[in-house]
Design an enzyme around this catalytic site. Structure first.
Site, PDB file in Angstrom:
ATOM      1  N   GLY A 105      -3.863  29.620 -27.924  1.00  0.00           N
ATOM      2  CA  GLY A 105      -4.076  30.495 -29.084  1.00  0.00           C
ATOM      3  C   GLY A 105      -4.721  31.788 -28.645  1.00  0.00           C
ATOM      4  N   GLN A 124     -20.773  22.746 -42.523  1.00  0.00           N
ATOM      5  CA  GLN A 124     -22.056  22.034 -42.395  1.00  0.00           C
ATOM      6  C   GLN A 124     -23.217  23.017 -42.372  1.00  0.00           C
ATOM      7  OE1 GLN A 124     -22.072  18.960 -39.307  1.00  0.00           O
ATOM      8  NE2 GLN A 124     -19.865  18.791 -39.491  1.00  0.00           N
ATOM      9  N   ASP A 161      -4.492  34.851 -29.520  1.00  0.00           N
ATOM     10  CA  ASP A 161      -4.298  35.987 -30.443  1.00  0.00           C
ATOM     11  C   ASP A 161      -5.302  37.112 -30.183  1.00  0.00           C
ATOM     12  OD1 ASP A 161      -6.006  33.785 -31.715  1.00  0.00           O
ATOM     13  OD2 ASP A 161      -6.586  35.557 -32.852  1.00  0.00           O
ATOM     14  N   LYS A 177     -23.471  28.152 -35.736  1.00  0.00           N
ATOM     15  CA  LYS A 177     -23.066  28.615 -37.069  1.00  0.00           C
ATOM     16  C   LYS A 177     -24.218  28.640 -38.072  1.00  0.00           C
ATOM     17  CE  LYS A 177     -18.313  28.969 -36.940  1.00  0.00           C
ATOM     18  NZ  LYS A 177     -17.930  28.219 -35.778  1.00  0.00           N
ATOM     19  N   ASN A 192     -17.820  23.338 -38.325  1.00  0.00           N
ATOM     20  CA  ASN A 192     -19.240  23.611 -38.192  1.00  0.00           C
ATOM     21  C   ASN A 192     -19.774  24.607 -39.214  1.00  0.00           C
ATOM     22  OD1 ASN A 192     -19.414  21.848 -36.050  1.00  0.00           O
ATOM     23  ND2 ASN A 192     -18.933  23.403 -34.522  1.00  0.00           N
ATOM     24  N   SER A 199     -21.491  26.833 -27.295  1.00  0.00           N
ATOM     25  CA  SER A 199     -21.549  27.156 -28.723  1.00  0.00           C
ATOM     26  C   SER A 199     -21.807  25.969 -29.647  1.00  0.00           C
ATOM     27  CB  SER A 199     -20.250  27.858 -29.142  1.00  0.00           C
ATOM     28  OG  SER A 199     -19.131  27.059 -28.805  1.00  0.00           O
ATOM     29  N   GLU A 223     -11.001  32.359 -25.141  1.00  0.00           N
ATOM     30  CA  GLU A 223     -10.297  31.566 -26.155  1.00  0.00           C
ATOM     31  C   GLU A 223      -9.302  30.620 -25.471  1.00  0.00           C
ATOM     32  OE1 GLU A 223      -8.156  34.172 -28.790  1.00  0.00           O
ATOM     33  OE2 GLU A 223      -7.143  35.189 -27.153  1.00  0.00           O
ATOM     34  N   SER A 277     -13.575  23.010 -42.487  1.00  0.00           N
ATOM     35  CA  SER A 277     -13.744  21.586 -42.277  1.00  0.00           C
ATOM     36  C   SER A 277     -14.684  21.364 -41.099  1.00  0.00           C
ATOM     37  CB  SER A 277     -12.397  20.938 -41.988  1.00  0.00           C
ATOM     38  OG  SER A 277     -11.747  21.660 -40.972  1.00  0.00           O
TER      39      SER A 277
END
Ligand SMILES: *Cc1c(COP(=O)(O)O)cnc(C)c1O
Length: 320
Positions: free
Chosen positions: A209, A84, A211, A54, A81, A305, A205, A79
């Protein structure tokens, strides 16, 4: 019409990141090669600054602020990565950073963000509308919102990880990328289609989840409730407009894996490669392991990641 980022934007991001982001190693493991019957290259973004990829997107986005934006500052909601990463990138570029986090965020995450110099504002996840709070802050204080994935400069920055991998190890037959809101996957797609157009590209994923898989297969962005999974970096409810457009155009398929498979990969990385990988960071390898028969004799890339996980939680997951 959305102005989608392209590979040229990834190259410009790479220039901006040159002195600031680590060129993380592409590691290999004989055990992984033997297990898959393939040559596997792991791009280790768990070893990136702030412990996840990130930082790339955050630094690239903040580098593009003009004088007025730099003076007023940046705001984001995360909240995890991304918060930060924004806090550190902002400190390096002398930009004030405000990070909105839910009240029940673990204190270690709040402390990490403050440690990087970010101002943390807590909100009530059940009563407050965080996007409205962000909009209020940007209007009242002139702050610029940088969201975690649906932003052209964020996507271009994330694309630099796959660019480095392909430059360092050469063309690949398949590349597996962890997937939440799709910033990493869509950035990886820009680099892959430019450098190794024949490479099959998979987003992965959590099964709970899926999606993005539904969106990919139906051709429209599907929204879901916050999924229950240990992959907290991929608990997103939907893809973004930019990320979906690129994923739809450039990605070969979206795969899913279970929490149990993620834990098995955490164990593999710890014991065989001496790497601490957070659950979300295991998505790519977990899917590659399931595709063994199709990968025989091929050159396979896997993006790890991130590696941010509380030690207590890490131990609990591995001993369950
Ligand atoms: C944010 C994050 C992801 C998901 O990235 P997207 O760009 O939202 O798809 C995956 N792994 C880790 C460690 C992350 O922090």
């Amino acid at each position: 019409m959305l102005q989608l980022p392209d590979y040229d934007d990834v190259c410009k991001a790479a220039e901006r990141l040159k002195e600031q982001a680590h060129r993380t190693p592409a590691l290999s493991s004989r055990t992984a090669n033997q297990e898959l019957g393939a040559e596997v290259f792991f791009k280790c973004e768990n070893l990136q600054r702030t412990g996840a990829f990130k930082f790339r997107g955050a630094f690239n986005a903040l580098s593009r602020f003009d004088e007025e934006q730099r003076r007023a500052g940046v705001v984001t909601f995360s909240s995890g990565n991304h918060g930060q990463a924004i806090a550190l990138a902002a400190r390096l570029l002398n930009v004030p950073a405000t990070v909105l986090m839910p009240q029940d965020t673990p204190t270690s995450k709040i402390a990490a963000t403050q440690h990087y110099g970010g101002k943390v504002v807590l909100f009530d996840r059940y009563h407050d509308d965080r996007e409205q709070l962000c909009r209020d802050l940007s209007e009242q204080q002139g702050l610029t919102l940088i969201p975690p994935y649906d932003h052209a400069d964020v996507i271009a920055g994330q694309g630099t990880a796959a660019k480095e991998l392909l430059e360092d190890v050469g063309a690949l037959d398949a590349l597996f990328v962890c997937l939440g809101g799709g910033g990493l996957l869509s950035g990886s797609a820009l680099s892959t289609r430019a450098i190794a157009p024949q490479c099959r590209l998979y987003g992965v994923e959590p099964e709970a989840g899926n999606d993005a898989q539904q969106s990919f297969r139906t051709g429209a962005i599907v929204h879901i409730a916050t999924p229950k999974t240990i992959a907290d970096g991929a608990q997103t409810q939907h893809l973004g407009h930019y990320t979906f457009a690129i994923i739809r155009r450039d990605v070969d398929d979206i795969l899913t894996v279970t929490d149990g498979q993620l834990v098995e990969c955490m164990r593999f990385f710890a014991t065989r490669m001496k790497l601490v990988v957070e659950p979300t960071g295991c998505l790519g390898f977990a899917a590659a392991r399931e595709m063994k028969s199709e990968l025989q004799g091929q050159r396979v890339g896997v993006v790890i990641s991130g590696g941010n996980v509380d030690l207590e939680r890490y131990c609990a997951l591995l001993s369950a």
